[in-house]
Design a protein around this motif. Structure first.
Motif, PDB file in Angstrom:
ATOM      1  N   THR A 129       9.552  13.299   5.591  1.00  0.00           N
ATOM      2  CA  THR A 129       9.960  11.999   5.061  1.00  0.00           C
ATOM      3  C   THR A 129      10.722  12.211   3.762  1.00  0.00           C
ATOM      4  N   ARG A 130      11.933  11.682   3.679  1.00  0.00           N
ATOM      5  CA  ARG A 130      12.746  11.866   2.476  1.00  0.00           C
ATOM      6  C   ARG A 130      12.924  10.557   1.710  1.00  0.00           C
ATOM      7  N   ASN A 131      12.996   9.449   2.411  1.00  0.00           N
ATOM      8  CA  ASN A 131      13.104   8.153   1.762  1.00  0.00           C
ATOM      9  C   ASN A 131      11.772   7.427   1.869  1.00  0.00           C
ATOM     10  N   ARG A 132      11.585   6.428   1.020  1.00  0.00           N
ATOM     11  CA  ARG A 132      10.385   5.616   1.114  1.00  0.00           C
ATOM     12  C   ARG A 132      10.565   4.640   2.274  1.00  0.00           C
ATOM     13  N   ILE A 133       9.725   4.749   3.265  1.00  0.00           N
ATOM     14  CA  ILE A 133       9.863   3.914   4.462  1.00  0.00           C
ATOM     15  C   ILE A 133       8.882   2.758   4.374  1.00  0.00           C
ATOM     16  N   GLN A 134       9.386   1.536   4.502  1.00  0.00           N
ATOM     17  CA  GLN A 134       8.538   0.357   4.404  1.00  0.00           C
ATOM     18  C   GLN A 134       8.245  -0.170   5.801  1.00  0.00           C
ATOM     19  N   THR A 135       6.956  -0.228   6.152  1.00  0.00           N
ATOM     20  CA  THR A 135       6.560  -0.760   7.456  1.00  0.00           C
ATOM     21  C   THR A 135       5.489  -1.823   7.252  1.00  0.00           C
ATOM     22  N   VAL A 136       5.331  -2.665   8.261  1.00  0.00           N
ATOM     23  CA  VAL A 136       4.496  -3.848   8.107  1.00  0.00           C
ATOM     24  C   VAL A 136       3.464  -3.930   9.225  1.00  0.00           C
ATOM     25  N   TYR A 137       2.207  -4.114   8.823  1.00  0.00           N
ATOM     26  CA  TYR A 137       1.115  -4.360   9.770  1.00  0.00           C
ATOM     27  C   TYR A 137       0.607  -5.782   9.532  1.00  0.00           C
ATOM     28  N   THR A 138       0.559  -6.592  10.597  1.00  0.00           N
ATOM     29  CA  THR A 138       0.104  -7.979  10.471  1.00  0.00           C
ATOM     30  C   THR A 138      -0.998  -8.267  11.474  1.00  0.00           C
ATOM     31  N   SER A 139      -2.072  -8.891  10.995  1.00  0.00           N
ATOM     32  CA  SER A 139      -3.149  -9.349  11.877  1.00  0.00           C
ATOM     33  C   SER A 139      -3.572 -10.738  11.415  1.00  0.00           C
ATOM     34  N   ASP A 140      -4.582 -11.324  12.072  1.00  0.00           N
ATOM     35  CA  ASP A 140      -5.082 -12.641  11.655  1.00  0.00           C
ATOM     36  C   ASP A 140      -5.682 -12.581  10.252  1.00  0.00           C
ATOM     37  N   GLU A 141      -6.189 -11.394   9.868  1.00  0.00           N
ATOM     38  CA  GLU A 141      -6.873 -11.259   8.576  1.00  0.00           C
ATOM     39  C   GLU A 141      -5.902 -11.063   7.409  1.00  0.00           C
ATOM     40  N   GLY A 142      -4.755 -10.441   7.689  1.00  0.00           N
ATOM     41  CA  GLY A 142      -3.857 -10.181   6.581  1.00  0.00           C
ATOM     42  C   GLY A 142      -2.609  -9.412   6.976  1.00  0.00           C
ATOM     43  N   GLN A 143      -1.792  -9.132   5.966  1.00  0.00           N
ATOM     44  CA  GLN A 143      -0.558  -8.368   6.186  1.00  0.00           C
ATOM     45  C   GLN A 143      -0.509  -7.218   5.174  1.00  0.00           C
ATOM     46  N   ILE A 144      -0.341  -6.013   5.712  1.00  0.00           N
ATOM     47  CA  ILE A 144      -0.246  -4.810   4.863  1.00  0.00           C
ATOM     48  C   ILE A 144       1.181  -4.287   4.940  1.00  0.00           C
ATOM     49  N   ASP A 187      -0.614  -2.485  -4.543  1.00  0.00           N
ATOM     50  CA  ASP A 187      -1.956  -3.034  -4.785  1.00  0.00           C
ATOM     51  C   ASP A 187      -3.049  -2.022  -4.463  1.00  0.00           C
ATOM     52  N   VAL A 188      -2.760  -1.112  -3.541  1.00  0.00           N
ATOM     53  CA  VAL A 188      -3.733  -0.106  -3.112  1.00  0.00           C
ATOM     54  C   VAL A 188      -2.990   1.209  -2.876  1.00  0.00           C
ATOM     55  N   ILE A 189      -3.638   2.325  -3.198  1.00  0.00           N
ATOM     56  CA  ILE A 189      -3.083   3.641  -2.877  1.00  0.00           C
ATOM     57  C   ILE A 189      -3.956   4.266  -1.792  1.00  0.00           C
ATOM     58  N   LEU A 190      -3.319   4.707  -0.713  1.00  0.00           N
ATOM     59  CA  LEU A 190      -4.015   5.409   0.367  1.00  0.00           C
ATOM     60  C   LEU A 190      -3.592   6.870   0.286  1.00  0.00           C
ATOM     61  N   TRP A 191      -4.534   7.731  -0.081  1.00  0.00           N
ATOM     62  CA  TRP A 191      -4.209   9.149  -0.274  1.00  0.00           C
ATOM     63  C   TRP A 191      -4.745   9.942   0.899  1.00  0.00           C
ATOM     64  N   PHE A 215       3.245  -1.178   4.130  1.00  0.00           N
ATOM     65  CA  PHE A 215       3.075   0.233   3.791  1.00  0.00           C
ATOM     66  C   PHE A 215       4.360   0.809   3.214  1.00  0.00           C
ATOM     67  N   LEU A 216       4.224   1.543   2.128  1.00  0.00           N
ATOM     68  CA  LEU A 216       5.331   2.321   1.591  1.00  0.00           C
ATOM     69  C   LEU A 216       4.977   3.779   1.848  1.00  0.00           C
ATOM     70  N   VAL A 263       0.841  -1.195   0.000  1.00  0.00           N
ATOM     71  CA  VAL A 263       0.000   0.000   0.000  1.00  0.00           C
ATOM     72  C   VAL A 263       0.877   1.247   0.000  1.00  0.00           C
ATOM     73  N   ALA A 264       0.664   2.106  -0.990  1.00  0.00           N
ATOM     74  CA  ALA A 264       1.389   3.386  -1.027  1.00  0.00           C
ATOM     75  C   ALA A 264       0.611   4.417  -0.227  1.00  0.00           C
ATOM     76  N   LEU A 265       1.317   5.075   0.664  1.00  0.00           N
ATOM     77  CA  LEU A 265       0.734   6.147   1.472  1.00  0.00           C
ATOM     78  C   LEU A 265       1.198   7.449   0.839  1.00  0.00           C
ATOM     79  N   ILE A 266       0.270   8.177   0.208  1.00  0.00           N
ATOM     80  CA  ILE A 266       0.676   9.375  -0.535  1.00  0.00           C
ATOM     81  C   ILE A 266      -0.065  10.609  -0.031  1.00  0.00           C
ATOM     82  N   GLY A 267       0.399  11.758  -0.467  1.00  0.00           N
ATOM     83  CA  GLY A 267      -0.237  13.014  -0.087  1.00  0.00           C
ATOM     84  C   GLY A 267       0.758  14.144  -0.139  1.00  0.00           C
ATOM     85  N   ARG A 268       0.235  15.366  -0.046  1.00  0.00           N
ATOM     86  CA  ARG A 268       1.118  16.523  -0.005  1.00  0.00           C
ATOM     87  C   ARG A 268       1.927  16.496   1.296  1.00  0.00           C
ATOM     88  N   PRO A 269       3.013  17.268   1.370  1.00  0.00           N
ATOM     89  CA  PRO A 269       3.789  17.292   2.612  1.00  0.00           C
ATOM     90  C   PRO A 269       2.934  17.715   3.806  1.00  0.00           C
TER      91      PRO A 269
END
Length: 301
Positions: free
Chosen positions: A42-57, A88-92, A59-60, A10-16
């Motif tokens: 934020t200057r670099n693309r930071i990759q973080t991970v969310y995991t639950s019983d339903e799935g794993q996201i 797979d998904v964009i979160l704006w 985030f970039l 999932v890409a996390l995007i938006g203005r500064p």
């Protein structure tokens, strides 16, 4: 693991300064990305991970999309826009404005060229009156065909669970890409450098922060009679001699403040005592030098 386990990127995007890092930290449940009330944190693309019983996201968290003023700015925008091709998904995230600004319209044009589901999060909803929310939603609804529009407050945690649920609804079934206890792919040296940069952003005057980078010269753990301790030597890079004076402060007071604040948070991350030594160096116009940018970790490779 759920037999219909969902996973994806999932890409996390938006203005500064719209609250992308705050939202990501809230979802992950731990501070990974630095936050500041100053834009372009934020200057670099930071990759973080969310995991639950339903799935794993995965985030970039991309740098904010903005009009670039130098090579560092161009790098940040390129990183953000390149991310569209890999997810797979964009979160704006947007702020609760009733009118779309030029920056929003630019992002919408970028989004129109993709077939990726886009979820719009209207962040900082606690800063406007409730009766204004439908009007804000309508302004965006008319501009683009979003999968969902969610009003939220990342700072207060309002509707954060709804955001996670909607992301999972739009992800394909897939494997667990990372171990369930993984929170980020960032090496600890980079996290430490970012913590020092964050504390500098918080403490310094408006004209200095964008012109600083932090390099870690040494990071080594050793045993003492009182338990393990990590020695860290770091350099704050700035662009002007006058900035160096501001960063050091009168009788070293500002540098001491930055170091003290950074050391406390680094100790929480490492779960041990830290001996932090900070220096300040001037590298004129480093943000316009591709060589120096690569030296300081801003590279597409």
């Amino acid at each position: 693991m759920n037999e219909n386990f969902k996973s994806g990127f999932v890409a996390l995007i938006g203005r500064p300064n719209v609250g992308k890092s705050t939202l990501m930290n809230k979802i992950i449940g731990q501070k990974v990305a630095i936050t500041s009330n100053k834009p372009q944190t934020t200057r670099n693309r930071i990759q973080t991970v969310y995991t639950s019983d339903e799935g794993q996201i995965v985030f970039l968290d991309t740098p904010g999309i903005h009009k670039a003023k130098n090579k560092l700015g161009e790098y940040m925008v390129n990183v953000a826009e390149k991310t569209f091709e890999e997810v797979d998904v964009i979160l704006w995230l947007v702020e609760p404005d009733k009118k779309l600004g030029p920056g929003d319209k630019h992002i919408i044009e970028e989004l129109k060229s993709t077939n990726i589901p886009v979820i719009l999060v209207i962040n900082k909803i606690d800063s406007v009156k409730k009766e204004e929310v439908p009007e804000i939603i309508n302004a965006y609804k008319d501009a683009f065909d979003f999968k969902e529009i969610i009003p939220a407050s990342a700072m207060r945690g309002e509707n954060v669970d709804t955001i996670v649920e909607e992301i999972l609804n739009n992800l394909p079934e897939g494997p667990m890409y990372y171990d369930e206890d993984t929170l980020t792919d960032q090496p600890m040296r980079q996290i430490v450098a970012e913590i020092i940069r964050e504390k500098s952003l918080h403490a310094l005057n408006e004209e200095v922060p964008h012109g600083i980078a932090v390099t870690i010269e040494l990071m080594k753990e050793r045993e003492t009679k009182k338990g393990p301790i990590t020695d860290i030597e770091a350099t704050i890079i700035c662009e002007k001699d006058s900035h160096k004076g501001i960063i050091i402060g009168k009788k070293g007071a500002m540098l001491k403040k930055i170091g003290s604040n950074a050391r406390y948070e680094i100790e929480q991350q490492l779960e041990m005592k830290v001996n932090l030594q900070l220096w300040v160096k001037v590298k004129k116009d480093w943000r316009d030098s591709e060589f120096l940018m690569k030296n300081y970790g801003y590279t597409d490779k």
